[in-house]
Design a protein around this motif. Structure first.
Motif, short mmCIF file in Angstrom:
data_model
loop_
_atom_site.label_atom_id
_atom_site.label_comp_id
_atom_site.label_asym_id
_atom_site.label_seq_id
_atom_site.Cartn_x
_atom_site.Cartn_y
_atom_site.Cartn_z
N THR A 46 1.85 11.15 -5.77
CA THR A 46 0.47 10.94 -6.23
C THR A 46 0.34 11.29 -7.71
OG1 THR A 46 -0.02 13.16 -5.43
CG2 THR A 46 -0.64 11.31 -4.01
N ALA A 47 -0.67 10.64 -8.34
CA ALA A 47 -1.01 10.89 -9.74
C ALA A 47 -2.50 11.19 -9.81
CB ALA A 47 -0.67 9.67 -10.59
N LEU A 48 -2.93 11.79 -10.93
CA LEU A 48 -4.34 12.16 -11.07
C LEU A 48 -5.26 10.96 -10.91
CD1 LEU A 48 -4.16 14.65 -14.10
CD2 LEU A 48 -4.40 15.20 -11.67
N GLU A 49 -4.82 9.81 -11.42
CA GLU A 49 -5.67 8.61 -11.37
C GLU A 49 -5.78 8.02 -9.96
OE1 GLU A 49 -2.98 8.96 -13.30
OE2 GLU A 49 -1.67 7.19 -13.20
N ASP A 50 -5.08 8.59 -9.02
CA ASP A 50 -5.21 8.13 -7.62
C ASP A 50 -6.44 8.75 -6.94
OD1 ASP A 50 -1.62 8.31 -7.19
OD2 ASP A 50 -2.86 6.64 -7.89
N SER A 51 -7.07 9.69 -7.59
CA SER A 51 -8.29 10.28 -7.03
C SER A 51 -9.36 9.20 -6.90
CB SER A 51 -8.81 11.41 -7.92
OG SER A 51 -7.92 12.50 -7.92
N ALA A 52 -9.84 9.02 -5.69
CA ALA A 52 -10.81 7.95 -5.40
C ALA A 52 -11.16 8.04 -3.93
CB ALA A 52 -10.21 6.57 -5.71
N VAL A 53 -12.07 7.17 -3.52
CA VAL A 53 -12.31 6.98 -2.09
C VAL A 53 -11.58 5.72 -1.66
CG1 VAL A 53 -14.01 6.67 -0.27
CG2 VAL A 53 -14.57 8.09 -2.25
N TYR A 54 -10.81 5.83 -0.60
CA TYR A 54 -10.04 4.71 -0.08
C TYR A 54 -10.68 4.22 1.21
CZ TYR A 54 -6.57 5.83 -3.59
OH TYR A 54 -5.94 6.04 -4.80
N PHE A 55 -11.02 2.95 1.22
CA PHE A 55 -11.64 2.34 2.39
C PHE A 55 -10.65 1.42 3.08
CE2 PHE A 55 -16.07 3.55 2.07
CZ PHE A 55 -16.22 3.89 0.75
N CYS A 56 -10.60 1.58 4.38
CA CYS A 56 -9.82 0.68 5.22
C CYS A 56 -10.77 -0.34 5.84
CB CYS A 56 -9.15 1.50 6.32
SG CYS A 56 -8.32 0.56 7.58
N ALA A 57 -10.27 -1.54 6.07
CA ALA A 57 -11.07 -2.58 6.73
C ALA A 57 -10.18 -3.38 7.65
CB ALA A 57 -11.74 -3.49 5.71
N SER A 58 -10.78 -4.05 8.60
CA SER A 58 -10.01 -4.92 9.48
C SER A 58 -10.82 -6.16 9.84
CB SER A 58 -9.58 -4.18 10.75
OG SER A 58 -10.67 -3.91 11.61
N SER A 59 -10.10 -7.19 10.24
CA SER A 59 -10.74 -8.42 10.70
C SER A 59 -9.86 -9.06 11.75
CB SER A 59 -11.00 -9.40 9.54
OG SER A 59 -9.79 -9.84 8.97
N LEU A 60 -10.50 -9.93 12.55
CA LEU A 60 -9.76 -10.58 13.63
C LEU A 60 -8.90 -11.73 13.11
CD1 LEU A 60 -9.20 -10.80 16.64
CD2 LEU A 60 -11.24 -12.23 16.85
N LYS A 61 -9.47 -12.44 12.14
CA LYS A 61 -8.78 -13.60 11.61
C LYS A 61 -8.46 -13.41 10.15
CE LYS A 61 -11.96 -16.36 14.36
NZ LYS A 61 -13.03 -17.37 14.28
N LEU A 62 -7.51 -14.14 9.65
CA LEU A 62 -7.33 -14.26 8.21
C LEU A 62 -8.38 -15.23 7.74
CD1 LEU A 62 -5.69 -13.42 5.77
CD2 LEU A 62 -4.31 -15.46 6.10
N GLY A 63 -8.55 -15.35 6.46
CA GLY A 63 -9.63 -16.20 5.98
C GLY A 63 -10.92 -15.45 6.21
N VAL A 64 -11.15 -14.46 5.37
CA VAL A 64 -12.32 -13.62 5.59
C VAL A 64 -13.60 -14.42 5.46
CG1 VAL A 64 -11.18 -11.54 4.88
CG2 VAL A 64 -12.32 -12.90 3.18
#
Lengths: 108, 116
Positions: B82-100
């Motif tokens: 890790t680096a200092l600039e990695d500080s952030a909020v990380y959001f995960c997402a999912s979907s059933l299909k490709l082609g959002v």
């Protein structure tokens, strides 16, 4: 790359008033999704549109079906709990591209 | 509605250490995503993932980043080191299909990563 330009960047509304947020896309997009991010950082999905308009209570969203290059979010009769940051996100094929957000503050 | 769960909600680590962020996507979803949000800024796409492979990644997805979903368990984002600039909020997402464009993406509530 694909760009989503959101306006205004910040907005202050008095309770009971109406306003609109807008997103412009630099290229034709397939669909748009609108989110509100609350003070704890959670993303709440408001609308998904592939065309036309959708309405939910005091919120209404529209996606330009013809050129598919902009979308709007209308807020009617603003309430204190509507405060937060609103993001639009447009769909390119395999991902959502987010706008910069509108920070909305509703005041008494 | 469908829920995407992220664990932990907050992680503090020292620069140079490894960190793994965990995401439990919606159960029947097949496509998974990570986004990064630095405080007060917009959500930036990092990567999407399907059938054990990265499909697309952005410039923000540095060589120190990796993703996997071993045996249908958590979808993970690993940063090493890790680096200092990695500080952030990380959001995960999912979907059933490709082609959002075909449907909504479902987002988790984020993991706030603080690198000291």
């Amino acid at each position: 790359g694909d760009q989503v330009e959101q306006s205004p960047s910040a907005l202050s509304l008095h309770e009971g008033t109406d306003s609109a947020l807008r997103c412009n896309f630099t290229t034709t997009m397939r669909s748009v999704q609108w989110f509100r991010q609350n003070s704890r950082g959670s993303l709440i999905s408001l609308f998904y549109l592939a065309s036309g308009t959708k309405e939910n209570g005091r919120l209404k969203s529209a996606f330009d079906s013809k050129e598919r290059r902009y979308s709007t979010l209308h807020i009617r009769d603003a309430q204190l709990e509507d405060s937060g940051t609103y993001f639009c996100a447009a769909a390119s094929f395999s991902k959502l591209v987010f706008g910069q957000g509108t920070s909305l503050s509703v005041v008494p | 509605g469908p829920k995407v769960l992220q664990i932990p909600s907050h992680q503090i680590i020292d620069m140079g250490q490894m960190v793994t962020l965990n995401c439990d996507p919606v159960s029947n979803h097949l496509y998974f995503y990570w986004y990064k949000q630095i405080l007060g800024q917009q959500m930036e796409f990092l990567v999407n993932f399907y059938n054990g492979k990265v499909m697309e990644k952005s410039k923000l997805f540095k060589d120190q980043f990796s993703v996997e979903r071993p045996d249908g368990s958590y979808f993970t984002l690993k940063i090493q080191p890790t680096a200092l600039e990695d500080s952030a909020v990380y959001f995960c997402a999912s979907s059933l299909k490709l082609g959002v464009s075909a449907e909504t993406l479902y987002f988790g509530s984020g993991t706030r990563l603080t690198v000291l």
